[in-house]
Write an enzyme that holds these catalytic residues in place. Structure first.
Site, PDB file in Angstrom:
ATOM      1  N   ASN A  94       0.828  -1.221   0.000  1.00 48.10           N
ATOM      2  CA  ASN A  94       0.000   0.000   0.000  1.00 48.10           C
ATOM      3  C   ASN A  94       0.859   1.266   0.000  1.00 48.10           C
ATOM      4  O   ASN A  94       0.838   2.081   0.916  1.00 48.10           O
ATOM      5  CB  ASN A  94      -0.989   0.000   1.174  1.00 48.10           C
ATOM      6  N   ASP A 152      -3.192  -5.577   1.963  1.00 48.24           N
ATOM      7  CA  ASP A 152      -3.069  -5.073   3.326  1.00 48.24           C
ATOM      8  C   ASP A 152      -3.375  -3.578   3.423  1.00 48.24           C
ATOM      9  O   ASP A 152      -2.993  -2.793   2.573  1.00 48.24           O
ATOM     10  CB  ASP A 152      -1.681  -5.328   3.892  1.00 48.24           C
ATOM     11  N   ASP A 305       3.810  -5.408  11.922  1.00 49.09           N
ATOM     12  CA  ASP A 305       2.938  -4.418  11.269  1.00 49.09           C
ATOM     13  C   ASP A 305       3.524  -3.020  11.461  1.00 49.09           C
ATOM     14  O   ASP A 305       2.812  -2.047  11.720  1.00 49.09           O
ATOM     15  CB  ASP A 305       1.511  -4.490  11.812  1.00 49.09           C
ATOM     16  N   PHE A 323      -4.037   5.457  11.479  1.00 46.96           N
ATOM     17  CA  PHE A 323      -3.768   4.223  12.216  1.00 46.96           C
ATOM     18  C   PHE A 323      -2.301   3.839  12.054  1.00 46.96           C
ATOM     19  O   PHE A 323      -1.726   4.022  10.984  1.00 46.96           O
ATOM     20  CB  PHE A 323      -4.614   3.077  11.655  1.00 46.96           C
TER      21      PHE A 323
END
Length: 424
Positions: A94, A152, A305, A323
């Site tokens: 992404n 993702d 992550d 986030f």
């Protein structure tokens, strides 16, 4: 170039080795492992009292380049990885543009050679531009070096399109990494749905947002036969679904992130967006389920992550901030402190979840200290407590709720292909 690592406590899950050994590295390869090796070397590392493990492999990072270099770059992200003991990382697609074509995978592999201290295995997008409308060139990306595909940051909401992508991934021989989030259910949620959300008067994200897509993806894996890996599991039911899938003999694995098994939503002190991540910090019941899943082998892997953001972005309130949390430089210490110090995992079991288990999911010959393997090695000191200092991070992102937290597990050396790329 040769390196002799002396008197270290070797933890090699691939062979079950758990004891004092020497390791001799020559020309980037592990040439010998044994007791009291008497071999000349260009560099000798005295590792008495330290753990010597296969280099860690992170299946889930965001290196932000191309398109978001103000958050992180391949160079700074790889420096953070080396500081954290990670010798291989898998950046998610992404970016801007997304990693959704053979050309973009080739671009990332070229950047690895130019800028990275560690090995990079790109994850390709499932759909073009991650728009969820048409499939990306999955076969071409795999041929160019993509280790898996993932959407993702979001889920492919079209079940039929996702099924087609899974079939193409199976044909290419690569796994699908699933971000489980029903975008129709999440709404404007920013925090786990519960008492803390009510206290802070913030819109909540229910467990069902994750659970519905998790079981859908498992059932699709059952139908297609693709290898499926569930990213950043955060709920009790996700763990239960994984347990069912494994009982059924399905090729399904799962990961947990240190923030999800270390913190619960009730630990959020105030409207501090350093605690804002996706999936959100869940209830204590969910946290305990993750720990139990790690203990009993239902959750195979610990991944970070790693999601860096700028200081300005994370200074915004919960509702406005993005986030994400950084994790490469804190993952081992948090995992050792939360799981090994408490008796949930042994040191060897922790090493497995950070090295040979992710290697197995990717189908690569890493995560091992066997003779003849590439010398990707991490050496760590777990004897003393220290405080996490975000200002010392190599990552451009300092967005962590763990600043000042006392932990054990300091990385002392990281070797990539036999070269010392980090030394504390």
């Amino acid at each position: 170039m040769s390196v002799l690592i002396k008197n270290g406590h070797v933890l090699d899950p691939s062979t079950g080795t758990d004891g004092i050994r020497d390791i001799y590295v020559k020309d980037g390869v592990i040439a010998a492992v044994g007791e009291k090796l008497d071999l000349a070397a260009d560099e000798v590392i005295e590792a008495q009292g330290l753990y010597v493990m296969p280099g860690f492999i992170d299946l889930h990072v965001h290196l932000r380049e191309p398109g978001f270099e103000y958050k992180e770059t391949i160079k700074t992200g790889s420096e953070a990885a080396a500081r954290g003991g990670f010798t291989t990382v898998c950046p998610m697609p992404n970016t801007r543009p997304a990693i959704d074509s053979r050309e973009m995978v080739e671009w990332l592999k070229a950047k690895e050679k130019k800028d990275s201290l560690v090995h990079i295995l790109p994850i390709g997008a499932v759909t073009r531009g991650q728009a969820g409308e048409e499939l990306a060139d999955i076969g071409g990306m795999s041929e160019a070096g993509a280790a898996a595909i993932s959407e993702d940051g979001k889920s492919v909401m079209s079940t039929s399109l996702y099924r087609e992508g899974m079939l193409k991934a199976k044909a290419a021989g690569i796994p699908v990494f699933a971000h489980c989030e029903d975008k129709d259910l999440v709404g404007n949620g920013v925090i786990n749905k519960g008492k803390k959300a009510e206290e802070l008067q913030l819109p909540g994200i229910s467990n069902a947002v994750e659970d519905i897509i998790a079981i859908r993806d498992i059932l699709l894996a059952k139908e297609t036969g693709v290898r499926l890996h569930l990213c950043h599991c955060s709920t009790k039911d996700s763990v239960d679904f994984l347990a069912w899938a494994k009982k059924e003999g399905l090729p399904v694995t799962g990961e947990a992130c240190p923030h999800h098994f270390t913190l619960a939503d009730e630990d959020i002190p105030c409207d501090d967006s350093n605690y804002k991540m996706n999936p959100p910090l869940r209830s204590k019941e969910d946290v305990e389920a993750l720990k139990e899943g790690l203990k009993n082998g239902i959750l195979d892997v610990i991944a970070t992550d790693h999601a860096p953001h700028s200081k300005e972005e994370k200074e915004k309130a919960f509702l406005q901030a993005p986030f994400g949390i950084v994790g490469l430089e804190t993952a081992f210490a948090l995992s050792y402190t939360e799981l090994v110090e408490t008796g949930i995992l042994s040191p060897l079991e922790l090493a497995a979840k950070l090295s040979c288990n992710p290697a197995g999911i990717l189908g690569i010959e890493k995560g091992s200290l066997k003779e003849g393997r590439v010398a990707d090695i991490v050496i760590a000191d777990t004897r003393e407590w220290y405080r996490i200092d975000k200002e010392a991070f190599a990552s451009l992102g300092k967005n962590t709720p763990f600043h000042g937290r006392e932990v054990k597990g300091r990385i002392k050396y990281t070797l990539v292909s036999g070269q010392v790329v980090f030394q504390d």
